[in-house]
Design an enzyme around this catalytic site. Structure first.
Site, PDB file in Angstrom:
ATOM      1  N   PHE A  21      13.947  13.767  11.302  1.00  0.00           N
ATOM      2  CA  PHE A  21      12.545  13.401  11.541  1.00  0.00           C
ATOM      3  C   PHE A  21      12.457  12.162  12.412  1.00  0.00           C
ATOM      4  CE2 PHE A  21       8.415  11.523  10.488  1.00  0.00           C
ATOM      5  CZ  PHE A  21       7.597  12.605  10.763  1.00  0.00           C
ATOM      6  N   GLN A  65      17.748  14.818   6.602  1.00  0.00           N
ATOM      7  CA  GLN A  65      16.334  15.103   6.869  1.00  0.00           C
ATOM      8  C   GLN A  65      15.655  13.905   7.524  1.00  0.00           C
ATOM      9  OE1 GLN A  65      14.266  16.362   3.358  1.00  0.00           O
ATOM     10  NE2 GLN A  65      15.289  18.355   3.248  1.00  0.00           N
ATOM     11  N   THR A  95      -1.963  11.762   3.369  1.00  0.00           N
ATOM     12  CA  THR A  95      -1.922  12.237   4.754  1.00  0.00           C
ATOM     13  C   THR A  95      -2.426  13.671   4.862  1.00  0.00           C
ATOM     14  OG1 THR A  95       0.319  13.141   4.609  1.00  0.00           O
ATOM     15  CG2 THR A  95       0.117  10.816   5.155  1.00  0.00           C
ATOM     16  N   ARG A 155       7.913  10.023  -3.932  1.00  0.00           N
ATOM     17  CA  ARG A 155       9.008   9.636  -4.831  1.00  0.00           C
ATOM     18  C   ARG A 155       8.620   8.339  -5.536  1.00  0.00           C
ATOM     19  NH1 ARG A 155      13.691  12.458  -4.166  1.00  0.00           N
ATOM     20  NH2 ARG A 155      13.776  13.862  -2.371  1.00  0.00           N
ATOM     21  N   HIS A 168       5.854   5.642  21.009  1.00  0.00           N
ATOM     22  CA  HIS A 168       5.396   6.971  20.619  1.00  0.00           C
ATOM     23  C   HIS A 168       6.160   8.016  21.430  1.00  0.00           C
ATOM     24  CE1 HIS A 168       2.746  10.461  20.230  1.00  0.00           C
ATOM     25  NE2 HIS A 168       2.227   9.879  19.170  1.00  0.00           N
ATOM     26  N   ASP A 208      -0.981  14.686  14.841  1.00  0.00           N
ATOM     27  CA  ASP A 208       0.079  15.446  15.504  1.00  0.00           C
ATOM     28  C   ASP A 208      -0.485  16.757  16.037  1.00  0.00           C
ATOM     29  OD1 ASP A 208       1.968  13.524  14.884  1.00  0.00           O
ATOM     30  OD2 ASP A 208       2.523  14.486  12.992  1.00  0.00           O
ATOM     31  N   ALA A 246       0.536  18.989   9.257  1.00  0.00           N
ATOM     32  CA  ALA A 246       0.497  19.161  10.708  1.00  0.00           C
ATOM     33  C   ALA A 246      -0.744  19.942  11.110  1.00  0.00           C
ATOM     34  CB  ALA A 246       1.751  19.892  11.188  1.00  0.00           C
ATOM     35  N   ALA A 278     -11.530  12.874  21.851  1.00  0.00           N
ATOM     36  CA  ALA A 278     -10.363  13.040  22.716  1.00  0.00           C
ATOM     37  C   ALA A 278      -9.227  12.093  22.366  1.00  0.00           C
ATOM     38  CB  ALA A 278     -10.768  12.835  24.173  1.00  0.00           C
ATOM     39  N   GLU A 296       1.428   5.480   0.688  1.00  0.00           N
ATOM     40  CA  GLU A 296       0.970   6.704   1.363  1.00  0.00           C
ATOM     41  C   GLU A 296       1.678   7.890   0.731  1.00  0.00           C
ATOM     42  OE1 GLU A 296       0.181   6.358   5.503  1.00  0.00           O
ATOM     43  OE2 GLU A 296       1.157   8.265   5.940  1.00  0.00           O
ATOM     44  N   SER A 317       0.868  -1.174   0.000  1.00  0.00           N
ATOM     45  CA  SER A 317       0.000   0.000   0.000  1.00  0.00           C
ATOM     46  C   SER A 317       0.903   1.220   0.000  1.00  0.00           C
ATOM     47  CB  SER A 317      -0.938  -0.007   1.217  1.00  0.00           C
ATOM     48  OG  SER A 317      -0.222  -0.188   2.424  1.00  0.00           O
ATOM     49  N   HIS A 354       3.636  -1.236   3.850  1.00  0.00           N
ATOM     50  CA  HIS A 354       3.050   0.085   3.627  1.00  0.00           C
ATOM     51  C   HIS A 354       4.202   1.060   3.393  1.00  0.00           C
ATOM     52  CE1 HIS A 354      -0.051   3.185   3.920  1.00  0.00           C
ATOM     53  NE2 HIS A 354       0.749   3.875   4.711  1.00  0.00           N
TER      54      HIS A 354
END
Length: 300
Positions: free
Chosen positions: A219, A215, A48, A275, A152, A109, A51, A126, A17, A15, A269
């Site tokens: 991240f 980069q 997606t 790209r 996380h 986020d 932010a 929530a 994204e 899949s 995924h």
């Protein structure tokens, strides 16, 4: 890492994204990427949000276009950020009316991006389990959620993350897609812990091809993903050599995927970063080939 060569007979699924488009020109580039990868027959594709849901409207419009103009199955991203329950419910109904039957349900986020504190909308959902329950009350959607092999950034430990994942599944999630990672041993151990906790939905590895190492490493640090020393070494000295970086990126990512195939994983995924050529090459090395019938309608 081990390396598999006997992949031709395996039933592998992928899949894709994509980044959200911020401008009309970026939207054209995104559509070109979708068109390039569509012939590989992905299980689904998703777009997606930026932010804080900053590209929400363009994301929704792109998903609706995928439904109208392609044979692809879109998975619509939906977050709790910056919207009331009523607003989110309207979006869900709109997706259902447009023919979308798969939602990627995320808390989202914080508006300030990773590293800032999340604040729920005063009239909103929530948490992700709350959001999933709201979605299921509206329609019979397939629901994918996130999983975090290396914790996380806001979580005290992996055990807490797994407990939250269990709540998501109990609310109706049917698949978990992992945060990207580079250490396959850590991912495999995480999946073992998830299974030991009684969670039996598919845990799909999230894969990101590294093109700009600096980069990606930056991240990864914000996302709590470890960057092995061997990965840094692969890209060392290529800061001003984008052509070679692209070749190394394809080789490194294919090696990671092949090793996961050897470990028994069959679905992947890809966080494509838009790209398409790079991801297409990796999928080709996995043994995937373009379908004979186009998945995207070509205007007459």
């Amino acid at each position: 890492m081990r390396f598999s060569h006997n992949i031709g007979a395996l039933d592998l699924g992928v899949s894709f994204e994509f980044f959200p488009p911020k401008t009309e020109k970026m939207e054209e580039a995104l559509w070109a990427a979708i068109t390039r990868l569509a012939p590989l027959g992905p299980r689904f594709v998703s777009v997606t949000y930026g932010a804080g849901g900053s590209t929400r409207e363009r994301t929704h419009a792109t998903v609706a276009r995928i439904v109208r103009e392609t044979n692809l199955k879109p998975a619509a991203h939906l977050t709790c950020v910056g919207a009331s329950r009523a607003e989110i419910d309207d979006v869900v109904r709109g997706y259902y009316d447009a023919g979308v039957r798969h939602i990627v349900a995320l808390r989202g986020d914080p508006a300030g991006g990773l590293g800032t504190r999340y604040q729920p909308h005063p009239d909103g959902y929530a948490s992700t389990p709350d959001l999933i329950a709201g979605i299921k009350a509206i329609g019979d959607f397939e629901i994918s959620v996130s999983a975090y092999p290396e914790q996380h950034p806001e979580s005290p430990d992996v055990a807490t993350d797994i407990a939250i994942l269990k709540r998501k599944v109990e609310a109706g999630a049917t698949r978990a897609i992992s945060q990207f990672f580079f250490d396959n041993d850590k991912f495999e151990r995480y999946v073992d812990r998830v299974r030991a906790a009684g969670i039996d939905v598919p845990i799909v590895p999230g894969i990101v091809p590294v093109v700009n190492f600096e980069q990606s490493a930056s991240f990864a640090k914000k996302a709590g993903t470890s960057v092995p020393a061997w990965l840094a070494h692969r890209f060392e000295g290529l800061e001003n050599d984008p052509a070679t970086r692209q070749l190394v990126a394809a080789a490194v990512c294919a090696e990671q995927v092949m090793d996961l195939i050897d470990r028994g994983f069959r679905n992947f995924h890809f966080y494509t970063m838009n790209r398409a050529d790079l991801v297409y090459a990796i999928c080709h090395m996995m043994g995937l080939r373009a379908k004979t019938e186009p998945a995207v309608a070509v205007p007459a």
